[in-house]
Motif scaffolding. Structure first.
Motif, short mmCIF file in Angstrom:
data_model
loop_
_atom_site.label_atom_id
_atom_site.label_comp_id
_atom_site.label_asym_id
_atom_site.label_seq_id
_atom_site.Cartn_x
_atom_site.Cartn_y
_atom_site.Cartn_z
N THR A 795 61.20 5.88 39.39
CA THR A 795 62.28 6.22 38.46
C THR A 795 62.19 5.38 37.20
OG1 THR A 795 63.71 6.79 40.35
CG2 THR A 795 64.78 6.42 38.23
N ARG A 796 61.84 4.12 37.35
CA ARG A 796 61.68 3.26 36.17
C ARG A 796 60.52 3.71 35.29
NH1 ARG A 796 62.43 -2.91 38.51
NH2 ARG A 796 64.53 -2.63 39.37
N MET A 797 59.51 4.26 35.93
CA MET A 797 58.35 4.74 35.15
C MET A 797 58.65 6.05 34.44
SD MET A 797 55.25 4.03 37.81
CE MET A 797 55.30 2.64 38.90
N CYS A 798 59.69 6.74 34.88
CA CYS A 798 60.02 8.04 34.30
C CYS A 798 61.47 8.02 33.80
CB CYS A 798 59.84 9.16 35.31
SG CYS A 798 58.22 9.19 36.11
N PRO A 799 61.76 7.23 32.81
CA PRO A 799 63.15 7.13 32.35
C PRO A 799 63.66 8.48 31.82
CG PRO A 799 61.64 6.11 30.78
CD PRO A 799 60.84 6.43 31.97
N GLY A 800 64.92 8.78 32.20
CA GLY A 800 65.53 10.02 31.76
C GLY A 800 65.32 11.20 32.68
N GLU A 801 64.50 11.05 33.71
CA GLU A 801 64.24 12.15 34.63
C GLU A 801 65.26 12.11 35.78
OE1 GLU A 801 62.23 14.44 33.98
OE2 GLU A 801 60.98 13.55 32.38
N GLU A 802 65.50 13.30 36.33
CA GLU A 802 66.45 13.39 37.44
C GLU A 802 65.87 12.76 38.69
OE1 GLU A 802 67.35 17.47 37.99
OE2 GLU A 802 68.39 17.70 36.05
N LYS A 804 66.27 13.69 41.77
CA LYS A 804 65.72 14.69 42.70
C LYS A 804 64.29 15.06 42.33
CE LYS A 804 70.13 16.81 44.04
NZ LYS A 804 70.92 18.06 44.10
N LEU A 805 64.02 15.13 41.02
CA LEU A 805 62.65 15.45 40.59
C LEU A 805 61.70 14.33 40.97
CD1 LEU A 805 60.90 17.49 39.03
CD2 LEU A 805 61.40 16.18 36.95
N VAL A 806 62.15 13.10 40.85
CA VAL A 806 61.31 11.96 41.22
C VAL A 806 61.07 11.95 42.72
CG1 VAL A 806 61.12 9.46 41.22
CG2 VAL A 806 62.08 10.62 39.23
N GLU A 807 62.13 12.25 43.49
CA GLU A 807 61.97 12.28 44.95
C GLU A 807 61.00 13.38 45.37
OE1 GLU A 807 65.94 12.76 46.28
OE2 GLU A 807 66.43 10.62 46.20
N ARG A 808 61.09 14.52 44.71
CA ARG A 808 60.17 15.62 45.04
C ARG A 808 58.73 15.24 44.68
NH1 ARG A 808 62.65 19.37 42.48
NH2 ARG A 808 61.20 19.93 40.79
N PHE A 809 58.59 14.53 43.58
CA PHE A 809 57.25 14.05 43.18
C PHE A 809 56.70 13.06 44.20
CE2 PHE A 809 54.87 10.78 40.62
CZ PHE A 809 53.73 11.54 40.41
N LYS A 900 52.02 24.53 42.15
CA LYS A 900 53.30 24.97 42.70
C LYS A 900 54.50 24.39 41.94
CE LYS A 900 51.69 25.75 47.43
NZ LYS A 900 51.91 25.44 48.87
N ASP A 901 54.36 23.19 41.37
CA ASP A 901 55.51 22.54 40.74
C ASP A 901 55.07 21.85 39.45
OD1 ASP A 901 57.93 21.42 40.18
OD2 ASP A 901 58.22 20.49 42.15
N PRO A 902 54.77 22.61 38.41
CA PRO A 902 54.30 22.01 37.15
C PRO A 902 55.28 21.01 36.56
CG PRO A 902 53.96 24.37 37.15
CD PRO A 902 54.82 24.08 38.35
N LYS A 903 56.57 21.28 36.69
CA LYS A 903 57.56 20.36 36.13
C LYS A 903 57.48 19.00 36.82
CE LYS A 903 62.47 19.88 35.12
NZ LYS A 903 63.83 20.50 35.23
N CYS A 904 57.28 19.02 38.10
CA CYS A 904 57.14 17.77 38.85
C CYS A 904 55.82 17.08 38.49
CB CYS A 904 57.23 18.07 40.34
SG CYS A 904 57.27 16.57 41.36
N ALA A 905 54.76 17.89 38.31
CA ALA A 905 53.45 17.30 37.93
C ALA A 905 53.51 16.65 36.57
CB ALA A 905 52.38 18.39 37.95
N HIS A 906 54.45 17.10 35.75
CA HIS A 906 54.59 16.51 34.43
C HIS A 906 54.89 15.02 34.49
CE1 HIS A 906 55.94 15.90 30.31
NE2 HIS A 906 57.08 15.44 30.79
N LEU A 908 53.48 12.73 36.32
CA LEU A 908 52.26 11.91 36.32
C LEU A 908 51.66 11.83 34.92
CD1 LEU A 908 50.41 10.26 38.12
CD2 LEU A 908 49.02 12.30 38.49
N TYR A 909 51.75 12.94 34.19
CA TYR A 909 51.29 12.89 32.79
C TYR A 909 52.11 11.88 32.00
CZ TYR A 909 48.65 17.19 33.69
OH TYR A 909 47.77 18.13 34.18
N ALA A 910 53.43 11.89 32.23
CA ALA A 910 54.30 10.97 31.50
C ALA A 910 53.99 9.53 31.86
CB ALA A 910 55.76 11.29 31.82
N ILE A 911 53.70 9.27 33.13
CA ILE A 911 53.35 7.91 33.55
C ILE A 911 52.04 7.47 32.90
CG2 ILE A 911 52.65 6.52 35.54
CD1 ILE A 911 54.62 8.16 37.23
N ALA A 912 51.04 8.35 32.84
CA ALA A 912 49.75 8.00 32.23
C ALA A 912 49.92 7.67 30.75
CB ALA A 912 48.76 9.15 32.41
#
Length: 935
Positions: A795-802, A804-809, A900-906, A908-912
């Motif tokens: 969650t810290r690596m993906c600020p502003g994200e929900e 539930k999306l982080v948990e699914r990731f 299957k879940d491009p939004k969730c895959a996003h 990892l791009y954000a973290i990179a």
């Protein structure tokens, strides 16, 4: 005409019409003619057949295939024998043998060396006469000069340091002795360079620049021992001792491979010495011409008619040299000066003939008298002028150890030191310059050892110092001279001059020697004083002028002292002015530490305009910090702080000493005082000092212990993790005061933690493991706690994200456990996963670099860029602790996630992208460090 012989024989063209002029074809033609000739002719040449079987051209070992051809007689071949072939023709061919051809080539090569050998020999004579007559001061009068030669007038005496030099030289032919001293040193140097140097065309020469030192030693010895043979014995002992010392220094510098150490000699001191020696040599040229000690009194000015001739020749050479320069200012004719000096003698004699034809005659004072004439009195011998006279060998038996004045030897030590030091500075200039000019790659250390042997050998026999002369070597090289035989011929011709040189010098006019010395002296003065203007700063140029002036008016010892003082003053002043001790300063607003996994609230504090990194001031010092620039870096730092408004002054100051080369005790004490003044005067809450190395500051005292007043004892670390108000206050107190950190990254982490603690100390408890408290963040008691902790980091690596999306990731990650010594992957392997570190320890290293490593902090994701971009692994990752827990996202899961879940895959791009941004903004990319390791 075709041959009907054996098919194994050579082809027809070799028999009928040879077209090649080589000896090989000639020998084959001879064989064919013998095969076609009558048997009687064949038998008459058996001896020659034997020679041919062992001396075929191109097969000196007798293994040529031609000697194994059948030697059968062919009657059919006799019917077709041409009538013009005869025994005489065969004999003429037989005379053309390879040995003769090779001998002719040797003759051609030797003949091509003759001009170079003659030219260098003439140079040795030309240089040897003026410098040879200059080794001993004019006041030490030669016994070959009679009072009648000068109209009964006494020669002007010389005075140095209150001592008046006025006495008779103890041996006949003082000038002849000096010329032989020059030639002997040159001969030994040439022989040594021939066999020991890597150059095959270098020319050795007596170190003529040391003439002032020779005269200085003469004054010392004569003042103590008088003018007899005892003084000459001590003087020659000092000459030889100086040469031996120079040789030993050269040898050990080369033996220890310390040739480059000579380049650290201050250049402006060398240039000042060159200028001073130029003045001395020019003055000596006038003295040799007038046979008077230089002064501005009436006696010296009465010799002006002798000096006018020198001035006219010197002015002519200067004008011709000026007119023959190219557009760049360089001379078009390198041999102009040597040829001009060679022409002075015939031009002078031509003028003398013209004067004689007009009914007048020139006085004897225009010429050197017979330099080896007979004399009367003690110490003279009747065979002095003979070619094999005893005086020829004077330089080998002058030294008598029973008559040496050790008082004079001790008093000569300062002058000897100056002589040795000045002797060392020519070789590092001449060798590289000649190597470039002759396109030869040589080893400086080998050449130094060659100079060591040369000077040591000549010193044992009481000779003067020698070296490889650049100018003569260049002329010899461009004239075609090369090879050991040619170099030995130069030494042989110079040896002939050793015997006949003084007799030749008797026919040389004084103006030739005076012009050469004056020209050489003016050139050295222009090189040292005039040409150097604008090439050195004002401090160095002032030192150059001071050294040249002191050498002119006070002598060699004073010049040595002036050079040392000038070098020290120049170093001190330049260290203060160039470079400035403060390289630069900046706030930490754009700098990032390696602590990338802070909470969003912590990053909000660090990005604030009021409490964030902008309140951190980073100042970088450089160079040497010593008593001379203490006030500069202290006052400079204070001025930087004062330049900010009071409400925007820094809370924390980081002083980086990474680029500092040394700190003396005065500067170290000033730094400790600076620490106190930063807190008391400017209200700085935390001062961090960075030595740039785990070994501490570059000084003798333990400055780290003096500065590091704040540290956290190990037994208090765990109690701070409880989160009580009292512990908050204790933690805040620990984050103020002063601290010493090994590198800038650690200092920035410490400063960031301090800023966060000033606002909300609770935010430090999950990160304090890295900066202060050790390994544990939380007491992870179950797998659920572990997963919750992992999701918190994501969650810290993906600020502003929900959430539930982080948990699914995170659900696509699999748990893995490793032990100490395991390898996650090696550099260059395919990227098949990205991993999240939950507990334990990892370290990444680059295999192709020396010790480049990076410790991976807990909560970091590694391998994400390779997984996304399909790159191979950039580093090797090792496990440091047992039970290291990681959560891994495999390539198969990543492909499924993208599909299957491009939004969730996003995510990892954000973290990179986030990691890439942090690495680009890391402080190592702004100030000198090496922390930009791709993982």
């Amino acid at each position: 005409m075709a041959s009907q012989g054996s098919p194994k024989r050579r082809s027809v063209p070799h028999i009928v019409a040879p077209t090649s002029r080589s000896l090989r074809d000639s020998m084959l033609l001879r064989d064919s003619m013998l095969r076609l000739a009558p048997p009687t002719l064949q038998s008459s040449s058996n001896d020659d057949q034997d020679f041919h079987s062992n001396c075929l051209y191109g097969a000196v070992d007798g293994n040529d295939d031609d000697q194994h051809l059948p030697q059968t007689n062919n009657k059919v071949g006799l019917e077709h024998k041409p009538e013009h072939i005869s025994f005489d023709a065969t004999n003429s061919v037989r005379k053309r043998r390879p040995l003769l051809y090779q001998q002719w080539q040797c003759v051609e090569r030797a003949a091509s060396q003759v001009p170079a050998i003659i030219l260098v020999t003439l140079f040795h004579l030309m240089v040897g006469i003026p410098f040879g007559v200059s080794y001993f001061p004019i006041g030490w009068k030669s016994s070959t000069y009679s009072a009648a030669s000068y109209g009964g007038e006494d020669v002007e005496s010389e005075s140095v340091g209150g001592f008046v030099l006025d006495g008779a030289f103890p041996l006949p032919g003082k000038e002849a002795l000096g010329i032989r001293m020059f030639l002997f040193s040159t001969i030994i140097g040439q022989l040594a360079m021939t066999y020991l140097s890597n150059f095959d065309n270098c020319i050795a020469l007596q170190m003529v620049e040391n003439v002032p030192f020779c005269q200085a030693l003469t004054y010392i010895v004569v003042e103590i021992q008088g003018y007899g043979k005892e003084a000459l014995s001590t003087l020659f002992f000092l000459f030889g001792l100086a040469s031996v010392i120079v040789g030993l220094v050269f040898y050990f510098l080369g033996r220890m491979e310390l040739g480059k150490i000579l380049y650290f000699f201050p250049a402006h001191v060398l240039v000042g010495c060159i200028g001073g020696i130029g003045i001395f040599i020019a003055k000596t040229g006038l003295e040799v011409t007038a046979n008077e000690s230089f002064s501005l009194n009436t006696d010296f000015l009465q010799k002006f008619h002798l000096l006018v001739v020198v001035f006219v020749f010197e002015a002519g050479l200067r004008l011709i040299s000026h007119w023959t320069r190219d557009e760049s200012g360089k001379s078009r004719y390198p041999l102009l000066s040597p040829i001009y000096f060679c022409l002075i003698t015939p031009i002078f004699y031509l003028g003398a003939l013209c004067i004689k034809a007009s009914g007048n005659s020139l006085d004897e004072e225009y010429f050197f008298p017979p330099l080896a004439a007979e004399c009367s009195g003690d110490g003279c011998d009747s065979g002095a002028s003979s070619f094999w006279g005893e005086s020829v060998w004077d330089i080998f038996h002058i030294v008598d150890f029973s008559t040496i004045s050790w008082e004079a030897v001790v008093k000569s030590i300062p002058t000897m030191i100056a002589l040795v030091m000045f002797s060392l500075i020519h070789v590092p200039i001449n060798i590289p310059a000649f190597a470039v000019s002759s396109n030869v790659d040589v080893d400086m250390n080998t050449e130094l050892m060659a100079h060591g042997y040369s000077n040591g050998l000549v010193g044992i026999m009481g000779g003067l110092q020698n070296y490889m002369a650049y100018t003569q070597s260049i002329i010899y090289y461009k004239s075609g001279g090369s090879g050991r035989a040619s170099s030995l011929a130069v030494a042989l011709c110079t040896s002939v001059l050793f015997f006949i040189g003084p007799d030749i010098a008797s026919y040389m006019p004084r103006c030739m020697a005076g012009t050469l010395l004056l020209h050489c002296g003016i050139d050295l003065f222009l090189e040292g004083v005039y040409d150097s203007y604008g090439k050195y700063d004002y401090i160095e140029y002032a030192g150059i002028v001071a050294i040249a002036s002191v050498m002119t008016f006070a002598g060699m010892e004073a010049a040595l002292l002036a050079g040392a003082i000038s070098a020290l003053l120049t170093y001190a002043i330049q260290s203060v002015a160039y470079p400035k001790p403060i390289r630069g300063s900046m706030t930490a607003a754009t700098l990032r530490s390696s602590e990338w996994n802070r909470s969003p609230d912590a990053f909000e504090i660090l990005d604030s305009e009021v409490t964030g990194r902008i309140r951190i001031l980073v100042v970088q010092f450089q160079g040497h910090l010593f008593f001379g620039n203490v006030s500069m870096f202290s006052d400079g730092l204070k001025e930087i702080i004062r330049s900010n408004p009071e409400d925007k002054r820094p809370y924390i100051i980081i002083i980086d000493f990474t680029l500092v080369m040394g700190i003396d005790s005065s500067a170290a004490q000033a730094i400790v005082k600076l620490r106190d003044s930063l807190t008391n005067q400017f209200g700085v809450k935390l001062s961090i000092f960075v030595p740039g190395s785990s070994e501490g500051f570059p000084c003798e005292i333990n400055l780290s212990r003096e500065l590091n007043s704040q540290s956290i004892p190990n037994d208090e670390k765990t109690t701070m993790a409880n989160g009580s108000h009292a512990n908050h206050q204790r933690l805040l107190a620990r984050l103020t005061g002063t601290q010493v950190c090994d590198d800038l990254d650690k200092a920035l982490v410490y400063a960031e933690d301090s800023l966060i603690a000033m606002v909300n100390p609770c935010l430090l408890y999950d990160n304090i493991k890295i900066a202060f408290l050790g390994n544990e963040i939380k007491q992870i008691k179950s797998i659920d706690d572990e997963k919750y902790y992992a999701i918190e980091h994501l969650t810290r690596m993906c600020p502003g994200e929900e959430l539930k999306l982080v948990e699914r990731f995170f659900s696509y990650f699999c748990r893995e456990i490793y032990n100490e010594g395991d390898i996650l992957w090696r550099q260059g392997a395919k990227s098949d996963s990205a991993k999240l570190l939950i507990s334990g320890g990892l370290i990444a290293s680059l295999e192709n670099e020396a010790g480049t490593t990076e410790t991976i902090s807990i909560g970091s994701i590694i391998g994400e860029s390779g997984l996304v971009e399909h790159f191979n692994r950039n580093s090797t990752v090792h496990v440091l602790e047992n039970d290291t827990v990681l959560y891994s996202l495999s390539r198969e899961s990543w492909e499924v996630l993208k599909e299957k879940d491009p939004k969730c895959a996003h995510l990892l791009y954000a973290i990179a992208v986030r990691y890439l941004t942090l690495r680009v903004q890391h402080c190592s990319n702004r100030i000198f460090e090496t922390r930009c390791l791709p993982i």
